[in-house]
Motif scaffolding. Structure first.
Motif, mmCIF file in Angstrom:
data_model
loop_
_atom_site.group_PDB
_atom_site.id
_atom_site.type_symbol
_atom_site.label_atom_id
_atom_site.label_comp_id
_atom_site.label_asym_id
_atom_site.label_seq_id
_atom_site.Cartn_x
_atom_site.Cartn_y
_atom_site.Cartn_z
ATOM 1 N N SER A 139 0.814 -1.333 0.006
ATOM 2 C CA SER A 139 0.184 0.280 -0.305
ATOM 3 C C SER A 139 0.680 0.876 -0.258
ATOM 4 N N SER A 140 0.369 2.006 0.171
ATOM 5 C CA SER A 140 0.422 3.671 -0.278
ATOM 6 C C SER A 140 1.935 3.544 -1.342
ATOM 7 N N CYS A 141 1.993 3.183 -2.146
ATOM 8 C CA CYS A 141 2.859 3.061 -3.299
ATOM 9 C C CYS A 141 3.109 3.464 -4.935
ATOM 10 N N GLU A 142 3.290 3.594 -5.905
ATOM 11 C CA GLU A 142 2.815 3.167 -7.200
ATOM 12 C C GLU A 142 3.131 1.905 -7.645
ATOM 13 N N PRO A 143 3.029 0.662 -8.472
ATOM 14 C CA PRO A 143 1.757 0.757 -8.031
ATOM 15 C C PRO A 143 0.984 0.061 -6.768
ATOM 16 N N ALA A 144 0.307 0.278 -6.167
ATOM 17 C CA ALA A 144 0.157 -0.107 -4.867
ATOM 18 C C ALA A 144 -1.181 -1.733 -5.559
ATOM 19 N N ARG A 194 6.232 -15.162 -4.953
ATOM 20 C CA ARG A 194 5.929 -13.945 -4.727
ATOM 21 C C ARG A 194 5.694 -13.975 -6.567
ATOM 22 N N PHE A 195 4.496 -13.296 -7.043
ATOM 23 C CA PHE A 195 3.605 -12.891 -8.287
ATOM 24 C C PHE A 195 4.644 -12.428 -9.241
ATOM 25 N N ARG A 196 5.047 -12.737 -10.037
ATOM 26 C CA ARG A 196 5.714 -12.625 -11.329
ATOM 27 C C ARG A 196 5.077 -11.316 -11.784
ATOM 28 N N HIS A 197 3.693 -11.166 -11.893
ATOM 29 C CA HIS A 197 2.865 -10.300 -12.151
ATOM 30 C C HIS A 197 2.685 -9.523 -10.642
ATOM 31 N N MET A 198 2.577 -7.908 -10.369
ATOM 32 C CA MET A 198 1.325 -7.963 -9.001
ATOM 33 C C MET A 198 0.229 -7.849 -9.567
ATOM 34 N N THR A 253 -2.195 -5.107 -9.613
ATOM 35 C CA THR A 253 -2.300 -3.892 -9.255
ATOM 36 C C THR A 253 -3.850 -3.777 -8.183
ATOM 37 N N LEU A 254 -4.237 -2.907 -7.843
ATOM 38 C CA LEU A 254 -5.239 -2.163 -7.675
ATOM 39 C C LEU A 254 -6.426 -2.186 -8.275
ATOM 40 N N ASP A 255 -5.647 -1.224 -9.407
ATOM 41 C CA ASP A 255 -6.884 -0.719 -10.738
ATOM 42 C C ASP A 255 -7.388 -2.463 -11.380
ATOM 43 N N ALA A 256 -6.063 -3.384 -11.382
ATOM 44 C CA ALA A 256 -6.837 -5.103 -12.254
ATOM 45 C C ALA A 256 -8.096 -5.300 -10.823
ATOM 46 N N LEU A 278 -6.317 -13.993 -11.682
ATOM 47 C CA LEU A 278 -5.444 -13.312 -12.102
ATOM 48 C C LEU A 278 -3.811 -12.582 -11.675
ATOM 49 N N SER A 279 -3.132 -13.495 -11.440
ATOM 50 C CA SER A 279 -1.908 -13.114 -10.463
ATOM 51 C C SER A 279 -1.372 -13.691 -12.085
ATOM 52 N N SER A 280 -2.253 -15.255 -12.472
ATOM 53 C CA SER A 280 -1.158 -16.230 -13.864
ATOM 54 C C SER A 280 -1.935 -15.151 -14.761
ATOM 55 N N SER A 281 -2.832 -14.059 -14.814
ATOM 56 C CA SER A 281 -2.850 -13.904 -16.740
ATOM 57 C C SER A 281 -2.400 -13.116 -17.041
ATOM 58 N N THR A 282 -2.815 -11.927 -15.495
ATOM 59 C CA THR A 282 -2.092 -10.478 -16.379
ATOM 60 C C THR A 282 -0.683 -10.139 -15.954
#
Length: 158
Positions: A55-60, A107-111, A113-116, A153-157
């Motif tokens: 949190s409190s970071c870009e991107p969250a 650890r996710f390969r790709h975060m 995101t809050l947007d996702a 989502l974590s494996s598709s984004t």
DNA sequence: GCCAACGTTGGC
DNA sequence: GCCAACGTTGGC
């Protein structure tokens, strides 16, 4: 087995910090909110899994998964006068605050995101607490259906 | 027990 | 840095 979401500010403690911790394990301490405290004390158990949320970071967003390896015990930082989280009202014989230990599981390969996450706020992720406006709880339960959807989502984004 | 003031969180 | 949300504190 219940699922959880743990918030952390990466400038204070990130998933990278956890990855480089001894045995990829850390004490989850400093929680000073009663609702979150009750989750720790009454519900979080060894073997439970939790999303690690930056949190409190870009991107969250959600960066990975941790596993609970030690259940609630009195939070030592509450007894330490030199710690930011010191609380004179918490006594060793009657602790007010609790900590637990988590180990990095994945650890996710790709975060994710809050947007996702928000993209599904009205459908698959309706009711997910992190998406509730003004939600400040640092520990929240996650429904099994939400857990599975976010994993997908974590494996598709990317 | 009410509620205003205050402090913190966290997205933007 | 701003500000909305909201938990906590303290006066009454």
């Amino acid at each position: 087995m219940p699922y959880w979401l743990l918030k952390t500010e990466p400038s204070t403690f990130s998933i990278g910090d956890l990855a480089s911790s001894p045995r990829r394990t850390t004490r989850w301490d400093g929680v000073r909110n009663y609702q979150a405290r009750n989750f720790i004390r009454d519900a979080i158990a060894v073997g439970d899994e939790a999303f690690l949320y930056h949190s409190s970071c870009e991107p969250a967003g959600i960066t990975g998964i941790v596993r609970v390896v030690r259940a609630a015990y009195p939070d030592p930082t509450a007894f330490d006068q030199h710690d930011d989280h010191y609380d004179a009202a918490s006594k060793p014989d009657q602790p007010r605050w609790y900590a637990f230990d988590v180990q990095l599981a994945r650890r996710f390969r790709h975060m994710v995101t809050l947007d996702a996450l928000r993209a599904h706020a009205a459908t698959d992720l309706a009711g997910l607490m992190i998406l509730r406006t003004g939600n400040r709880l640092s520990i929240t339960p996650v429904d099994t259906a939400h857990w599975r959807f976010i994993l997908a989502l974590s494996s598709s984004t990317r």
